[in-house]
Design a protein around this motif. Structure first.
Motif, PDB file in Angstrom:
ATOM      1  N   ARG A 279     108.325 -21.218  83.296  1.00  0.00           N
ATOM      2  CA  ARG A 279     107.252 -21.389  84.275  1.00  0.00           C
ATOM      3  C   ARG A 279     107.360 -20.417  85.457  1.00  0.00           C
ATOM      4  O   ARG A 279     106.332 -20.066  86.048  1.00  0.00           O
ATOM      5  CB  ARG A 279     107.255 -22.822  84.799  1.00  0.00           C
ATOM      6  CG  ARG A 279     106.155 -23.149  85.792  1.00  0.00           C
ATOM      7  CD  ARG A 279     104.770 -23.101  85.162  1.00  0.00           C
ATOM      8  NE  ARG A 279     103.730 -23.438  86.134  1.00  0.00           N
ATOM      9  CZ  ARG A 279     102.429 -23.459  85.883  1.00  0.00           C
ATOM     10  NH1 ARG A 279     101.981 -23.154  84.666  1.00  0.00           N
ATOM     11  NH2 ARG A 279     101.548 -23.767  86.807  1.00  0.00           N
ATOM     12  N   ALA A 280     108.566 -20.013  85.830  1.00  0.00           N
ATOM     13  CA  ALA A 280     108.698 -19.141  87.018  1.00  0.00           C
ATOM     14  C   ALA A 280     107.875 -17.871  86.849  1.00  0.00           C
ATOM     15  O   ALA A 280     107.216 -17.416  87.797  1.00  0.00           O
ATOM     16  CB  ALA A 280     110.169 -18.808  87.267  1.00  0.00           C
ATOM     17  N   ASP A 281     107.900 -17.303  85.638  1.00  0.00           N
ATOM     18  CA  ASP A 281     107.140 -16.069  85.389  1.00  0.00           C
ATOM     19  C   ASP A 281     105.654 -16.337  85.215  1.00  0.00           C
ATOM     20  O   ASP A 281     104.866 -15.388  85.145  1.00  0.00           O
ATOM     21  CB  ASP A 281     107.669 -15.385  84.107  1.00  0.00           C
ATOM     22  CG  ASP A 281     108.913 -14.568  84.380  1.00  0.00           C
ATOM     23  OD1 ASP A 281     109.153 -14.233  85.560  1.00  0.00           O
ATOM     24  OD2 ASP A 281     109.647 -14.275  83.415  1.00  0.00           O
ATOM     25  N   ASP A 282     105.259 -17.583  85.091  1.00  0.00           N
ATOM     26  CA  ASP A 282     103.852 -17.918  84.848  1.00  0.00           C
ATOM     27  C   ASP A 282     103.305 -18.765  86.004  1.00  0.00           C
ATOM     28  O   ASP A 282     102.609 -19.759  85.791  1.00  0.00           O
ATOM     29  CB  ASP A 282     103.718 -18.666  83.511  1.00  0.00           C
ATOM     30  CG  ASP A 282     102.261 -18.791  83.055  1.00  0.00           C
ATOM     31  OD1 ASP A 282     101.502 -17.812  83.241  1.00  0.00           O
ATOM     32  OD2 ASP A 282     101.886 -19.873  82.547  1.00  0.00           O
ATOM     33  N   SER A 283     103.671 -18.379  87.234  1.00  0.00           N
ATOM     34  CA  SER A 283     103.144 -19.038  88.432  1.00  0.00           C
ATOM     35  C   SER A 283     103.300 -18.058  89.595  1.00  0.00           C
ATOM     36  O   SER A 283     103.991 -17.038  89.459  1.00  0.00           O
ATOM     37  CB  SER A 283     103.895 -20.346  88.711  1.00  0.00           C
ATOM     38  OG  SER A 283     105.286 -20.096  88.832  1.00  0.00           O
ATOM     39  N   ARG A 284     102.652 -18.392  90.691  1.00  0.00           N
ATOM     40  CA  ARG A 284     102.781 -17.508  91.866  1.00  0.00           C
ATOM     41  C   ARG A 284     104.082 -17.803  92.583  1.00  0.00           C
ATOM     42  O   ARG A 284     104.342 -18.939  92.951  1.00  0.00           O
ATOM     43  CB  ARG A 284     101.600 -17.709  92.824  1.00  0.00           C
ATOM     44  CG  ARG A 284     101.760 -16.897  94.115  1.00  0.00           C
ATOM     45  CD  ARG A 284     100.610 -17.015  95.069  1.00  0.00           C
ATOM     46  NE  ARG A 284     100.470 -18.316  95.702  1.00  0.00           N
ATOM     47  CZ  ARG A 284     101.304 -18.817  96.615  1.00  0.00           C
ATOM     48  NH1 ARG A 284     102.388 -18.146  96.983  1.00  0.00           N
ATOM     49  NH2 ARG A 284     101.052 -20.003  97.151  1.00  0.00           N
ATOM     50  N   ARG A 285     104.874 -16.778  92.811  1.00  0.00           N
ATOM     51  CA  ARG A 285     106.140 -16.988  93.511  1.00  0.00           C
ATOM     52  C   ARG A 285     105.898 -17.191  95.009  1.00  0.00           C
ATOM     53  O   ARG A 285     104.809 -16.916  95.523  1.00  0.00           O
ATOM     54  CB  ARG A 285     107.072 -15.820  93.255  1.00  0.00           C
ATOM     55  CG  ARG A 285     107.651 -15.862  91.828  1.00  0.00           C
ATOM     56  CD  ARG A 285     108.701 -14.795  91.609  1.00  0.00           C
ATOM     57  NE  ARG A 285     109.524 -15.061  90.423  1.00  0.00           N
ATOM     58  CZ  ARG A 285     109.179 -14.713  89.175  1.00  0.00           C
ATOM     59  NH1 ARG A 285     108.035 -14.120  88.936  1.00  0.00           N
ATOM     60  NH2 ARG A 285     109.993 -14.974  88.170  1.00  0.00           N
ATOM     61  N   GLY A 286     106.906 -17.692  95.688  1.00  0.00           N
ATOM     62  CA  GLY A 286     106.777 -18.037  97.101  1.00  0.00           C
ATOM     63  C   GLY A 286     106.432 -16.854  97.991  1.00  0.00           C
ATOM     64  O   GLY A 286     106.950 -15.750  97.796  1.00  0.00           O
ATOM     65  N   ASN A 287     105.558 -17.093  98.964  1.00  0.00           N
ATOM     66  CA  ASN A 287     105.271 -16.058  99.972  1.00  0.00           C
ATOM     67  C   ASN A 287     106.213 -16.256 101.166  1.00  0.00           C
ATOM     68  O   ASN A 287     107.024 -17.188 101.198  1.00  0.00           O
ATOM     69  CB  ASN A 287     103.794 -16.103 100.378  1.00  0.00           C
ATOM     70  CG  ASN A 287     103.389 -17.466 100.934  1.00  0.00           C
ATOM     71  OD1 ASN A 287     104.182 -18.122 101.592  1.00  0.00           O
ATOM     72  ND2 ASN A 287     102.149 -17.883 100.661  1.00  0.00           N
ATOM     73  N   ALA A 288     106.074 -15.377 102.157  1.00  0.00           N
ATOM     74  CA  ALA A 288     107.024 -15.384 103.279  1.00  0.00           C
ATOM     75  C   ALA A 288     107.028 -16.730 104.000  1.00  0.00           C
ATOM     76  O   ALA A 288     108.083 -17.267 104.354  1.00  0.00           O
ATOM     77  CB  ALA A 288     106.688 -14.254 104.254  1.00  0.00           C
ATOM     78  N   LYS A 289     105.837 -17.296 104.181  1.00  0.00           N
ATOM     79  CA  LYS A 289     105.744 -18.564 104.908  1.00  0.00           C
ATOM     80  C   LYS A 289     106.420 -19.699 104.120  1.00  0.00           C
ATOM     81  O   LYS A 289     107.149 -20.524 104.679  1.00  0.00           O
ATOM     82  CB  LYS A 289     104.257 -18.890 105.138  1.00  0.00           C
ATOM     83  CG  LYS A 289     104.002 -20.136 105.967  1.00  0.00           C
ATOM     84  CD  LYS A 289     102.491 -20.408 106.063  1.00  0.00           C
ATOM     85  CE  LYS A 289     102.233 -21.848 106.465  1.00  0.00           C
ATOM     86  NZ  LYS A 289     100.830 -22.238 106.216  1.00  0.00           N
ATOM     87  N   GLU A 290     106.166 -19.707 102.805  1.00  0.00           N
ATOM     88  CA  GLU A 290     106.753 -20.762 101.968  1.00  0.00           C
ATOM     89  C   GLU A 290     108.280 -20.625 101.914  1.00  0.00           C
ATOM     90  O   GLU A 290     109.011 -21.619 101.993  1.00  0.00           O
ATOM     91  CB  GLU A 290     106.157 -20.695 100.557  1.00  0.00           C
ATOM     92  CG  GLU A 290     104.680 -21.104 100.518  1.00  0.00           C
ATOM     93  CD  GLU A 290     103.974 -20.747  99.216  1.00  0.00           C
ATOM     94  OE1 GLU A 290     102.849 -21.245  99.003  1.00  0.00           O
ATOM     95  OE2 GLU A 290     104.539 -19.962  98.413  1.00  0.00           O
ATOM     96  N   LEU A 291     108.738 -19.373 101.790  1.00  0.00           N
ATOM     97  CA  LEU A 291     110.185 -19.158 101.730  1.00  0.00           C
ATOM     98  C   LEU A 291     110.852 -19.568 103.036  1.00  0.00           C
ATOM     99  O   LEU A 291     111.959 -20.121 103.037  1.00  0.00           O
ATOM    100  CB  LEU A 291     110.487 -17.683 101.412  1.00  0.00           C
ATOM    101  CG  LEU A 291     110.112 -17.237  99.992  1.00  0.00           C
ATOM    102  CD1 LEU A 291     110.314 -15.733  99.836  1.00  0.00           C
ATOM    103  CD2 LEU A 291     110.952 -17.992  98.953  1.00  0.00           C
ATOM    104  N   ALA A 292     110.161 -19.330 104.148  1.00  0.00           N
ATOM    105  CA  ALA A 292     110.741 -19.684 105.447  1.00  0.00           C
ATOM    106  C   ALA A 292     110.860 -21.198 105.607  1.00  0.00           C
ATOM    107  O   ALA A 292     111.700 -21.683 106.369  1.00  0.00           O
ATOM    108  CB  ALA A 292     109.892 -19.105 106.571  1.00  0.00           C
TER     109      ALA A 292
END
Lengths: 231, 231
Positions: free
Chosen positions: B153-166
């Motif tokens: 699933r990791a390759d088949d979804s949008r990875r975290g953006n800067a805000k989400e990672l923070a």
């Protein structure tokens, strides 16, 4: 599924909700928390395996063990030789424990990794685990533990003899400081993610029971009991 | 299933078993314990939900949370605002935790209540949970957490953006003080109970996955991915 039923407590003789405490009030996702007794009992009665936490030499220990609910009491049991059961028996007024039960209902796939989640129902009980010494309460607890795993089995098996009872410790944990937490429904994607080319939704999960496997030494003519085939 | 493979450690470069310590040596049922890395990894890799224990104000707390294994490290994650993640981040060299994973494989029905049991496989990890700050390791851990629940699933979804990672804290727990415990097989009845008129055997249990339920707002033409239908 309501997660906010604590606010609907009525004037029934027994309060329908557990009192909220500092440690049963989540700092986040408060809308997922519930203190409703009926909701809590439902989660507890659906399961039989908990994860019991205690502190040993200052460090946490978490072990899987069976549990059963009788009214507002939970029971766990084990060998009188096990460390935690000895500790609880020797500690007055009891050993601080945290007993947690979790049911996974679904895997929530969002378009973004961040919004992936799990649909679940869990109950966390804080309190003191105390040894049960009253012979009648011990028998009630042991029957409840058998019936928690397989309802109806206590009456359809040989109950413990004196030697077995002497080797078994029973602990009680009162349902006083209790909270449930749950999540239901589909993913909560960001509006700007809705057009992304990724499937989103929920994959349901539930425990499944297979075909009962008889013991090799089972006497002929003993059928699989109804309480197993009904599952 | 061997529960005694620790004794078969060979002279491979990496030891094939975890070193036994006082708290990973059970006082009872030692034959059910294993320190074999391959056996431990198999149990960990089959699951995605653990029960994480820590100590808060001297009392134990046990919470369900997702985990993922990458080689000899486990990762958990959560909001930077959650108490345990803040505590682990601010405690040097880390917060003492106990991470436990349990799979129930069957319910064991003996003729006697005393010999009722559960077939299970569990892993208990003791150690210090430390905050992961390296950006690369954080991304690796977050992908592993997504893939732990739904492989691929990791390759088949949008990875975290800067805000989400923070907003996301990642904790690491090294696999150093580790043990597995398991039970398999049928009931161990007393010889004198074999003639009792009660069914005995094992009721198999396993998680079952239902039909994927798409989001109401899923765009037309996006099929259910293979990694879900394969389950």
């Amino acid at each position: 599924m309501s997660t906010d039923t604590a606010a609907t407590a009525t004037d029934t003789p027994a309060p329908s909700a557990y009192a909220r405490t500092d440690r049963t009030t989540p700092t986040r996702s408060r809308e997922r928390a519930s203190y409703d007794k009926e909701f809590v009992h439902g989660i507890l009665d659906e399961g039989y395996l908990c994860h019991l936490g205690f502190v040993r030499d200052g460090a946490p220990v978490v072990l899987p063990t069976l549990y059963a609910r009788v009214d507002e009491r939970l029971y766990v049991h084990g060998s009188t030789g096990a460390w935690a059961l000895r500790e609880a028996s020797e500690t007055d007024p009891g050993m601080p424990v945290c007993l947690t039960v979790t049911h996974v209902d679904g895997i929530v796939l969002a378009r973004s990794g961040f919004h992936h989640s799990i649909n679940y129902r869990s109950v966390v009980v804080h309190g003191l685990a105390r040894q049960v010494t009253d012979p009648g309460e011990r028998l009630t607890a042991l029957d409840a533990l058998t019936d928690s795993v397989v309802p109806g089995r206590a009456d359809d098996s040989r109950r413990g003899n004196a030697k077995e009872l002497a080797a078994t410790a029973v602990l009680r944990l009162d349902l006083e400081e209790v909270s449930a937490k749950s999540r239901t429904g589909g993913p909560n994607d960001e509006p700007e993610d809705l057009g992304l080319p990724y499937w989103s939704g929920v994959l349901p999960v539930a425990p499944a029971y297979g075909t009962p496997v008889p013991s090799e030494d089972l006497a002929p003519g003993i059928p699989v009991p109804d309480y197993l085939t009904a599952r």
